[in-house]
Enzyme design. Structure first.
Site, PDB file in Angstrom:
ATOM      1  CB  THR A 284      -0.940   0.038   1.208  1.00  0.00           C
ATOM      2  OG1 THR A 284      -1.694   1.247   1.137  1.00  0.00           O
ATOM      3  CG2 THR A 284      -0.216   0.008   2.505  1.00  0.00           C
TER       4      THR A 284
ATOM      5  CG  ASN B  67      -8.517  12.980  -6.226  1.00  0.00           C
ATOM      6  OD1 ASN B  67      -7.434  12.477  -6.517  1.00  0.00           O
ATOM      7  ND2 ASN B  67      -9.040  12.854  -5.018  1.00  0.00           N
TER       8      ASN B  67
END
Length: 411
Positions: A197, A406
């Site tokens: 991760t 984003n």
């Protein structure tokens, strides 16, 4: 994994970091890869360290991963890890791979160590090339030290959209020797790992072979880093690296060692805390969500179900809006690819039992709503009541700010 003894007590080092274990140093600087913040860092061990790593399962593994894999393939030892932010050096073809190898060579020359003792990592925008002029000069300005301030500089250098640095450190005794372990990580968006991760680095002065270190890392990663999700996207650069330089001075650890469980517990503690910090710092997040599933037919199915619930956009938005709509939770359990008896499910949110044997329990929606509004860490517990398996996953709520961040990531 065989354990012959329960873990000994583990002490959390509140001021600990990746330089807390014996023989480790770090540095972080602003090399100009981004406008003003630190963007280049290094972890260094004074002696070669037995090392292990796990990586993203994306088909588009970034160039730095390939270089790190190549380094570890020689002796499974590392002495330094170079990390840059601002540019992922992913999907950059032959040029990007050559650039990654070049940065490995520059750091090896700077630290006077063999090239294959250097791992490299990058994080940032995909499809852009490294600024090699700034990388070369920046590497020359990296002077690792074993000071807390230098560890903090490294922690900040590896961030992208993160709002906070992420560290954790612990110590325990093995064979009467003090063993220390520290970790640092980054991660905020594109968090839905499978094998590793984001970027996470763990240092320890424990004595252990790379083979057994990888065994422990793989088991712990499946229970921690692989059990977090922010937005369902998997990165091209996800990497977890552990370095063990052996300076604690005990005999080598293995699954047959009577104190193996202590080492594994240390690694799990560091990994779980870093994973939770990543989940809590999800882009635009306001709350950490922990989902625990019990009573599944196996631990693997429980882990899968927990991750389905915590990854549900409807669960995440309900938590953000403090909407006590527990149907979102049962919906996620319903589409989980696991065995379920629809007649035996219990669900609790915090201390509020809302479903008992698949029947609505007597609870106060006002109190449940207040819990969702007031608490920064929301706990959801599901009991399937069909087996002994259990698993936990972590994530965050989904807010308006996630879209804002984003939508303008490159600007």
């Amino acid at each position: 994994m065989q354990t012959l003894e329960k873990s000994k007590p583990i002490k959390v080092l509140l001021d600990g970091s990746i330089v807390s274990p014996k023989g480790f140093a770090a540095a972080g600087i602003h090399a100009g890869l981004r406008y003003s913040k630190n963007d280049l860092g290094v972890i260094f061990s004074e002696v070669p360290a037995e090392s292990a790593a796990v990586y993203t399962t994306s088909h588009f593994q970034a160039a730095p991963i390939k270089v790190t894999q190549d380094s570890l393939a020689v002796e499974n030892k590392l002495q330094a890890i170079l990390v840059n932010s601002a540019c992922a050096n992913a999907c950059t073809g032959k040029r990007g791979l050559a650039d990654a190898y070049q940065t490995r060579e520059w750091l090896a020359e700077h630290l006077n160590i063999p090239e294959h003792y250097v791992a490299v990592s990058s994080t940032g925008v995909i499809g852009e090339y490294l600024n090699m002029e700034k990388m070369e000069q920046g590497i020359k300005n990296l002077h690792p030290k074993a000071e807390a301030a230098d560890a903090e500089q490294f922690e900040s250098a590896i961030l992208t959209t993160d709002l906070a640095t992420k560290r954790w450190a612990v110590e325990a005794t093995i064979e009467g020797k003090t063993v220390t372990m520290g970790g640092a990580a980054k991660g905020s968006g594109m968090i839905h790992p499978n094998m590793a991760t984001m970027l996470a680095y763990v240092t320890t002065d424990a004595c252990i072979s790379s083979e057994h270190l990888h065994t422990a890392l793989k088991e712990v990663t499946d229970q921690t880093f692989n059990q977090i999700t922010v937005d369902g996207d998997t990165s091209t650069n996800d990497t977890v690296v552990v370095m063990a330089n052996g300076l604690a001075g005990h005999s080598p650890l293995s699954p047959q060692h009577p104190e193996w469980a202590t080492f594994v517990s240390m690694l799990k503690e560091v990994s779980e805390q870093l994973a939770k910090k990543i989940a809590r710092d999800g882009e635009g997040a306001t709350k950490l969500i922990e989902v625990k599933v019990n009573g599944a037919v196996s631990d693997e199915e429980a882990q899968r179900a927990a991750k389905e619930v915590v990854g549900s956009s409807l669960v995440k938005t309900a938590v953000f809006g403090a909407d006590a709509n527990w149907g979102r939770i049962i919906g996620a359990i319903g589409y989980s690819p696991i065995e379920v008896n629809p007649e035996t499910i219990d669900i609790a949110v915090g201390n509020h039992l809302i479903l008992s044997q698949s029947e609505v329990a007597d609870y106060s929606e006002e109190e449940l709503t207040a819990y969702l509004k007031d608490e920064e860490e929301i706990k959801i517990t599901v009991h399937l009541n069909i087996g002994e398996g259990s698993g936990t996953a972590w994530g965050c709520d989904l807010s308006y700010d996630y879209v804002k961040i984003n939508a303008s990531y490159r600007t």
